[in-house]
Motif scaffolding. Structure first.
Motif, PDB file in Angstrom:
ATOM      1  N   ARG A   1      -7.275   9.542   1.146  1.00  0.00           N
ATOM      2  CA  ARG A   1      -8.190   8.168   0.977  1.00  0.00           C
ATOM      3  C   ARG A   1      -7.189   7.328   0.028  1.00  0.00           C
ATOM      4  NH1 ARG A   1     -14.058   6.677   1.128  1.00  0.00           N
ATOM      5  NH2 ARG A   1     -14.053   4.314   0.620  1.00  0.00           N
ATOM      6  N   LEU A   2      -7.262   6.044   0.436  1.00  0.00           N
ATOM      7  CA  LEU A   2      -6.420   5.145  -0.418  1.00  0.00           C
ATOM      8  C   LEU A   2      -7.016   3.774  -0.210  1.00  0.00           C
ATOM      9  CD1 LEU A   2      -4.003   4.584  -2.325  1.00  0.00           C
ATOM     10  CD2 LEU A   2      -2.488   4.244  -0.279  1.00  0.00           C
TER      11      LEU A   2
ATOM     12  N   CYS B   1       1.163   6.785  -6.677  1.00  0.00           N
ATOM     13  CA  CYS B   1       0.026   7.986  -6.924  1.00  0.00           C
ATOM     14  C   CYS B   1       0.613   9.169  -6.828  1.00  0.00           C
ATOM     15  CB  CYS B   1      -0.979   7.610  -6.087  1.00  0.00           C
ATOM     16  SG  CYS B   1      -2.013   6.151  -6.347  1.00  0.00           S
TER      17      CYS B   1
ATOM     18  N   THR C   1       1.034  -1.054  -0.091  1.00  0.00           N
ATOM     19  CA  THR C   1       0.066  -0.069   0.003  1.00  0.00           C
ATOM     20  C   THR C   1       0.893   1.277  -0.036  1.00  0.00           C
ATOM     21  OG1 THR C   1      -1.790  -0.857   1.229  1.00  0.00           O
ATOM     22  CG2 THR C   1      -1.801   1.286   1.196  1.00  0.00           C
TER      23      THR C   1
ATOM     24  N   ASP D   1      -7.867  12.213  -8.076  1.00  0.00           N
ATOM     25  CA  ASP D   1      -8.067  11.078  -7.867  1.00  0.00           C
ATOM     26  C   ASP D   1      -7.119  10.398  -9.032  1.00  0.00           C
ATOM     27  OD1 ASP D   1     -10.389  11.591  -6.399  1.00  0.00           O
ATOM     28  OD2 ASP D   1     -11.590  11.444  -8.130  1.00  0.00           O
TER      29      ASP D   1
ATOM     30  N   ALA E   1      -6.785   6.375  -5.228  1.00  0.00           N
ATOM     31  CA  ALA E   1      -6.311   7.544  -4.131  1.00  0.00           C
ATOM     32  C   ALA E   1      -6.969   8.589  -4.422  1.00  0.00           C
ATOM     33  CB  ALA E   1      -4.962   7.542  -4.132  1.00  0.00           C
TER      34      ALA E   1
ATOM     35  N   THR F   1      -2.480  12.417   0.767  1.00  0.00           N
ATOM     36  CA  THR F   1      -3.388  11.345   0.546  1.00  0.00           C
ATOM     37  C   THR F   1      -4.557  11.621   1.595  1.00  0.00           C
ATOM     38  OG1 THR F   1      -1.649   9.886  -0.383  1.00  0.00           O
ATOM     39  CG2 THR F   1      -3.595   8.931   0.417  1.00  0.00           C
TER      40      THR F   1
ATOM     41  N   THR G   1      -7.182  -0.029  -1.130  1.00  0.00           N
ATOM     42  CA  THR G   1      -6.308  -1.068  -1.752  1.00  0.00           C
ATOM     43  C   THR G   1      -7.073  -2.278  -1.908  1.00  0.00           C
ATOM     44  OG1 THR G   1      -4.316   0.103  -0.798  1.00  0.00           O
ATOM     45  CG2 THR G   1      -4.059  -2.111  -1.762  1.00  0.00           C
TER      46      THR G   1
ATOM     47  N   ASP H   1       0.867   4.146  -2.798  1.00  0.00           N
ATOM     48  CA  ASP H   1       0.519   5.592  -2.323  1.00  0.00           C
ATOM     49  C   ASP H   1       1.832   6.225  -2.977  1.00  0.00           C
ATOM     50  OD1 ASP H   1      -0.548   7.748  -0.983  1.00  0.00           O
ATOM     51  OD2 ASP H   1       1.042   7.636   0.647  1.00  0.00           O
TER      52      ASP H   1
END
Length: 141
Positions: free
Chosen positions: A84-85, A66, A59, A113, A131, A82, A87, A63
């Motif tokens: 929200r992420l 992203c 994760t 996003d 994300a 970030t 997975t 991240d």
């Protein structure tokens, strides 16, 4: 390409590699127009009890991918965090090199996003993420 990004000037604030990127063995392979491709090296001490890469480490790699996709077109006076992420784990990820790709799917003045995936060098996808990142003013150094 080595661990330092070469697609933006070295003085660009998004060109600095943070300590966690070094820990994850991150290497930028390519980054352009809201997309990034990175290589990570999952070390043996990233293993879970099954001998594969622990999910939190995957994760963190997603991240990072992203953020790299977003930073390509982000003004130097902005930063992204970030918020929200999500997975989804598809299969165990082996220890060793992993390839992540990420693409910005939506961006406005406040947030973006990004979709990403990570897998083996042979192309087996191990995990995917979506994300949401908030754009904020960068604090002066």
């Amino acid at each position: 390409m080595n661990n330092d990004t070469k697609t933006v000037p070295a003085s660009h604030p998004h060109d600095i590699m943070p300590p966690v990127a070094k820990l994850l063995g991150r290497e930028l392979m390519s980054r352009e127009a809201g997309q990034a491709k990175l290589r990570f090296v999952a070390r043996p001490d990233f293993a879970n009890r099954h001998g594969t890469v622990q999910g939190g480490i995957l994760t963190a790699m997603l991240d990072s991918a992203c953020g790299n996709a977003l930073h390509m077109n982000l003004a130097g006076d902005l930063k992204a965090v970030t918020t929200r992420l999500d997975t989804v784990f598809l299969r165990p990820a082996p220890i060793g090199p992993l390839i992540a790709t990420a693409k910005v799917t939506r961006k406005d003045d406040r947030s973006a996003d990004i979709e990403a995936e990570i897998g083996t060098e042979e192309g087996q996808i191990c995990a995917k993420a979506v994300a949401t990142m908030r754009l904020l003013p960068r604090n002066p150094a």
